[in-house]
Design a protein around this motif. Structure first.
Motif, mmCIF file in Angstrom:
data_model
loop_
_atom_site.group_PDB
_atom_site.id
_atom_site.type_symbol
_atom_site.label_atom_id
_atom_site.label_comp_id
_atom_site.label_asym_id
_atom_site.label_seq_id
_atom_site.Cartn_x
_atom_site.Cartn_y
_atom_site.Cartn_z
ATOM 1 N N LEU A 74 0.858 -1.184 0.000
ATOM 2 C CA LEU A 74 0.000 0.000 0.000
ATOM 3 C C LEU A 74 0.894 1.234 0.000
ATOM 4 C CD1 LEU A 74 -2.594 -1.088 2.729
ATOM 5 C CD2 LEU A 74 -2.835 -1.237 0.242
ATOM 6 N N MET A 75 0.611 2.158 -0.894
ATOM 7 C CA MET A 75 1.440 3.367 -0.989
ATOM 8 C C MET A 75 0.529 4.590 -1.039
ATOM 9 S SD MET A 75 4.104 2.001 -3.888
ATOM 10 C CE MET A 75 5.358 3.236 -3.613
ATOM 11 N N ASN A 76 1.116 5.739 -0.806
ATOM 12 C CA ASN A 76 0.347 6.984 -0.926
ATOM 13 C C ASN A 76 -0.302 7.033 -2.319
ATOM 14 O OD1 ASN A 76 -0.288 9.770 -1.475
ATOM 15 N ND2 ASN A 76 0.909 10.263 0.364
ATOM 16 N N PRO A 77 -1.611 7.266 -2.397
ATOM 17 C CA PRO A 77 -2.278 7.207 -3.718
ATOM 18 C C PRO A 77 -1.711 8.189 -4.741
ATOM 19 C CG PRO A 77 -3.825 7.884 -1.972
ATOM 20 C CD PRO A 77 -2.561 7.481 -1.289
ATOM 21 N N LYS A 78 -1.023 9.217 -4.262
ATOM 22 C CA LYS A 78 -0.419 10.168 -5.220
ATOM 23 C C LYS A 78 0.633 9.477 -6.084
ATOM 24 C CE LYS A 78 -1.081 14.630 -3.097
ATOM 25 N NZ LYS A 78 -0.632 15.268 -1.874
ATOM 26 N N VAL A 79 1.242 8.410 -5.520
ATOM 27 C CA VAL A 79 2.236 7.652 -6.299
ATOM 28 C C VAL A 79 1.622 7.228 -7.631
ATOM 29 C CG1 VAL A 79 3.508 5.450 -6.385
ATOM 30 C CG2 VAL A 79 3.484 6.799 -4.272
ATOM 31 N N TRP A 80 0.370 6.739 -7.557
ATOM 32 C CA TRP A 80 -0.262 6.163 -8.749
ATOM 33 C C TRP A 80 -0.807 7.227 -9.688
ATOM 34 C CZ3 TRP A 80 1.944 1.833 -8.865
ATOM 35 C CH2 TRP A 80 2.229 1.171 -7.682
ATOM 36 N N GLU A 81 -1.021 8.425 -9.136
ATOM 37 C CA GLU A 81 -1.356 9.553 -10.020
ATOM 38 C C GLU A 81 -0.101 9.956 -10.788
ATOM 39 O OE1 GLU A 81 -3.186 12.825 -7.879
ATOM 40 O OE2 GLU A 81 -4.350 11.369 -6.724
ATOM 41 N N ALA A 82 0.998 10.084 -10.039
ATOM 42 C CA ALA A 82 2.254 10.501 -10.665
ATOM 43 C C ALA A 82 2.721 9.484 -11.709
ATOM 44 C CB ALA A 82 3.327 10.682 -9.591
ATOM 45 N N SER A 83 2.592 8.211 -11.382
ATOM 46 C CA SER A 83 3.128 7.170 -12.278
ATOM 47 C C SER A 83 2.284 7.017 -13.542
ATOM 48 C CB SER A 83 3.169 5.836 -11.542
ATOM 49 O OG SER A 83 1.842 5.397 -11.302
ATOM 50 N N GLY A 84 1.078 7.594 -13.517
ATOM 51 C CA GLY A 84 0.197 7.484 -14.691
ATOM 52 C C GLY A 84 -0.743 6.303 -14.603
ATOM 53 N N HIS A 85 -0.644 5.513 -13.523
ATOM 54 C CA HIS A 85 -1.487 4.313 -13.457
ATOM 55 C C HIS A 85 -2.968 4.647 -13.267
ATOM 56 C CE1 HIS A 85 2.354 2.223 -13.096
ATOM 57 N NE2 HIS A 85 1.703 1.124 -13.404
ATOM 58 N N VAL A 86 -3.276 5.746 -12.562
ATOM 59 C CA VAL A 86 -4.693 6.077 -12.340
ATOM 60 C C VAL A 86 -5.378 6.381 -13.673
ATOM 61 C CG1 VAL A 86 -6.278 7.758 -11.303
ATOM 62 C CG2 VAL A 86 -4.347 6.878 -9.972
ATOM 63 N N THR A 87 -4.680 7.072 -14.546
ATOM 64 C CA THR A 87 -5.343 7.452 -15.806
ATOM 65 C C THR A 87 -5.073 6.469 -16.949
ATOM 66 O OG1 THR A 87 -3.449 8.860 -16.236
ATOM 67 C CG2 THR A 87 -5.440 9.932 -15.351
ATOM 68 N N GLN A 88 -3.951 5.764 -16.884
ATOM 69 C CA GLN A 88 -3.565 5.018 -18.094
ATOM 70 C C GLN A 88 -3.429 3.512 -17.954
ATOM 71 O OE1 GLN A 88 -1.187 6.943 -20.879
ATOM 72 N NE2 GLN A 88 -0.619 8.589 -19.477
ATOM 73 N N PHE A 89 -3.496 3.005 -16.709
ATOM 74 C CA PHE A 89 -3.271 1.563 -16.557
ATOM 75 C C PHE A 89 -4.599 0.825 -16.716
ATOM 76 C CE2 PHE A 89 -2.060 -2.249 -13.973
ATOM 77 C CZ PHE A 89 -1.091 -2.691 -14.846
ATOM 78 N N SER A 90 -5.053 0.766 -17.960
ATOM 79 C CA SER A 90 -6.375 0.175 -18.189
ATOM 80 C C SER A 90 -6.361 -0.631 -19.479
ATOM 81 C CB SER A 90 -7.420 1.279 -18.270
ATOM 82 O OG SER A 90 -7.008 2.246 -19.201
ATOM 83 N N ASP A 91 -7.328 -1.523 -19.571
ATOM 84 C CA ASP A 91 -7.521 -2.319 -20.789
ATOM 85 C C ASP A 91 -8.917 -2.032 -21.330
ATOM 86 O OD1 ASP A 91 -5.065 -3.594 -20.829
ATOM 87 O OD2 ASP A 91 -5.747 -5.268 -19.587
ATOM 88 N N PRO A 92 -9.110 -2.156 -22.652
ATOM 89 C CA PRO A 92 -10.444 -1.932 -23.211
ATOM 90 C C PRO A 92 -11.363 -3.117 -22.919
ATOM 91 C CG PRO A 92 -8.879 -2.509 -24.936
ATOM 92 C CD PRO A 92 -8.103 -2.472 -23.668
ATOM 93 N N LEU A 93 -12.482 -2.830 -22.264
ATOM 94 C CA LEU A 93 -13.415 -3.878 -21.841
ATOM 95 C C LEU A 93 -14.685 -3.834 -22.683
ATOM 96 C CD1 LEU A 93 -14.346 -5.804 -19.323
ATOM 97 C CD2 LEU A 93 -15.506 -3.739 -18.580
ATOM 98 N N VAL A 94 -15.120 -5.018 -23.154
ATOM 99 C CA VAL A 94 -16.423 -5.082 -23.825
ATOM 100 C C VAL A 94 -17.277 -6.126 -23.114
ATOM 101 C CG1 VAL A 94 -15.749 -4.318 -26.142
ATOM 102 C CG2 VAL A 94 -15.482 -6.725 -25.520
ATOM 103 N N GLU A 95 -18.601 -5.931 -23.173
ATOM 104 C CA GLU A 95 -19.494 -6.884 -22.505
ATOM 105 C C GLU A 95 -20.478 -7.436 -23.536
ATOM 106 O OE1 GLU A 95 -21.141 -5.543 -18.772
ATOM 107 O OE2 GLU A 95 -22.855 -6.890 -19.025
ATOM 108 N N CYS A 96 -20.791 -8.725 -23.413
ATOM 109 C CA CYS A 96 -21.767 -9.332 -24.324
ATOM 110 C C CYS A 96 -23.170 -8.912 -23.890
ATOM 111 C CB CYS A 96 -21.624 -10.854 -24.296
ATOM 112 S SG CYS A 96 -22.922 -11.651 -25.238
ATOM 113 N N LYS A 97 -23.945 -8.415 -24.849
ATOM 114 C CA LYS A 97 -25.299 -7.936 -24.513
ATOM 115 C C LYS A 97 -26.238 -9.108 -24.196
ATOM 116 C CE LYS A 97 -24.980 -3.633 -27.108
ATOM 117 N NZ LYS A 97 -25.371 -2.905 -28.313
ATOM 118 N N SER A 98 -25.885 -10.343 -24.630
ATOM 119 C CA SER A 98 -26.753 -11.495 -24.338
ATOM 120 C C SER A 98 -26.352 -12.195 -23.040
ATOM 121 C CB SER A 98 -26.687 -12.525 -25.467
ATOM 122 O OG SER A 98 -26.937 -11.927 -26.676
#
Ligand code: GAP
Length: 458
Positions: A74-98
């Motif tokens: 666990l680290m100060n959450p600012k670490v993850w803002e600075a590192s770019g993980h809050v805004t950029q560490f993501s994958d494109p997610l799709v969901e099946c409508k059925s």
């Protein structure tokens, strides 16, 4: 001839053997498991520790230009803002409508649900960091993240590590520890899980020398796997295309292993430039620099990052060491682990449970145990005990038989060749130590005898 035929390693065989012999179990097994989380069993934990120790020895203890750290998850959450993980560490997610199953859009080749063929939603970015709350009040201001990489613990401690170790450029900081990612798609056993361990190096260099150090670390890391017994033709390098590079990365090579499901990333070696240190300077308002010995100026170094997964290394070692062969019409399954990695180094197998024999075998056990991870087994027929040790990947079995009572000798049986030698019990410790260090089995101690050379069992 039995119907058993030696075959190749598959994930199904590996998962089953790992569970049966105590390498790896599904997490919370009695409750039906927890998706993409795994527990290491009595032998698995030894294998995993041996891999981490081999890495730490090679990259920290045997080097002058490296120090280690063990920073908090666990680290100060600012670490993850600075590192770019809050805004950029993501994958494109799709969901099946059925059927409402969720998928990583960039894993799909067609624009329909792989499970039911249903229509998919438009992709939305899904952040992979696990969130929790610090303290008793569950509100946004108290949000903290489980770290998705160990690297940031190193960057925020750059100045601490530099000042206290008095290293000069180029130098590195290494860390082994848990990381967590709320992966959209998991699978292939321990290859992609939501809780895993990393072995990371951040190697700080003078800007301009980064290409040279990048090449150095790619070579160094490839050699490390080969030294630990991974076959060269099962490892390859793959350069990341521009569109694949992480937000912090200038250049990246994956070290890939030929897993049963195909070639896939074992480790990434990235040139992160000065991205992280500069971001942390900006967000923390603290100076993070070091002295350039040539120009006597304070500079922000570049960083080369070899980042390996512990669990993927365990999987690669298991896949590479797995083998099947026919011996005396029966299928023999074994792991050819490198002796440094084998969970159990020596097994003591008395030929019978008779008291006089047990007494000698237990003396041998007591003598060897302080030196090597040793297991005592007197449960079944000797052949079955050998097979069990083969499946655990134990390099040497020591058999104490009735003749041992007379001649004070014991038999050492080698896992890979099944060759045997007979040596004085008094010389067992030194002999095993030499064999585990790589000496040929047939280099005998004084009074030793070649017992059997054929591929046959006693
Ligand atoms: N600090 C850089 C970094 O974390 P990465 O390529 O995202 O880079 C490094 O991860 C290594 O961590 C990978 O090569 C892999 O071995 C391991 N790893 C990443 N995600 C994983 C997961 N979900 N399960 C198991 N291992 C994983």
């Amino acid at each position: 001839m039995t119907e058993n035929k030696p075959g190749k390693v598959t994930m199904e065989k590996l998962v089953s053997l790992c569970q049966r012999r105590g390498f790896i179990f599904p997490s919370s097994d009695i409750y039906g498991g927890l998706s993409a989380c795994w527990d290491y069993g009595p032998v698995g934990v030894e294998l995993k520790r041996n891999i981490k120790e081999a890495w730490w020895r090679a990259n920290v203890q045997e080097r002058d230009d490296m120090v280690g750290l063990d920073t908090s998850i666990l680290m100060n959450p600012k670490v993850w803002e600075a590192s770019g993980h809050v805004t950029q560490f993501s994958d494109p997610l799709v969901e099946c409508k059925s059927c409402h199953q969720r998928w990583r859009a960039d894993d799909l080749t067609e624009n329909k649900c792989p499970a039911c063929g249903g229509e998919l939603t438009d992709p939305q970015q899904f952040n992979l960091m696990f969130k929790t709350f610090m303290g008793p009040v569950e509100e946004a201001a108290n949000t903290v993240y489980l770290r998705p990489e160990t690297a940031q613990g190193i960057f925020v401690n750059f100045q601490n590590a530099l000042n206290t170790s008095r290293k000069r450029l180029p130098f590195g900081v290494a860390q082994i520890g848990k990381a967590f990612r709320n992966e959209i798609t998991t699978g292939n056993f321990i290859f992609r899980s939501r809780e895993f361990e990393q072995m990371e190096i951040e190697f700080f260099v003078k800007p301009g020398s980064d290409d040279k150090w990048f090449d150095y670390w790619v070579e160094e890391r490839l050699n490390w796997y080969v030294k630990l017994g991974i076959r060269k033709d099962n490892i390859q390098l793959r350069e990341h295309g521009e569109d694949e590079l992480a937000h912090y990365s200038r250049k990246c090579f994956d070290i890939e292993y030929n897993f049963p499901m195909g070639w896939a990333e074992l480790e990434g070696v990235a040139n992160r430039g000065d991205f992280d240190l500069k971001q942390h300077m900006e967000y923390s308002g603290k100076g993070i620099t070091c002295l350039d010995e040539e120009t006597k100026e304070h500079i922000v170094p570049y960083v080369i990052e070899p980042s390996a997964g512990v669990d993927r290394s365990v999987l690669a070692v298991l896949c590479d060491a797995y083998d099947e062969e026919i011996v005396n019409d029966e299928l023999r399954v074994l792991f050819h682990f490198h002796t440094d990695l084998a969970p159990i180094k020596v097994a003591i197998l008395p030929l019978s449970r008779k008291e006089n024999l047990s007494a000698v075998a237990k003396e041998v056990y007591a003598d060897l145990r302080p030196c090597f991870v040793t297991q005592y087994d007197d449960t079944q027929a000797i052949g079955r005990r050998y097979r069990r040790q083969d499946e655990l990947g134990t390099p040497y079995c020591v058999t104490v038989d009735f003749q041992s009572l007379e001649d004070k000798m014991a038999t050492i049986r080698e896992r890979d060749t099944m060759n045997q030698i007979r040596v004085p019990i008094a010389a067992l410790r030194d002999t095993l130590s030499a064999k585990l260090g790589g000496e040929d089995l047939f280099v005998l101690p004084e009074g030793g005898q070649i017992w059997k050379e054929e591929k046959k069992e006693v």
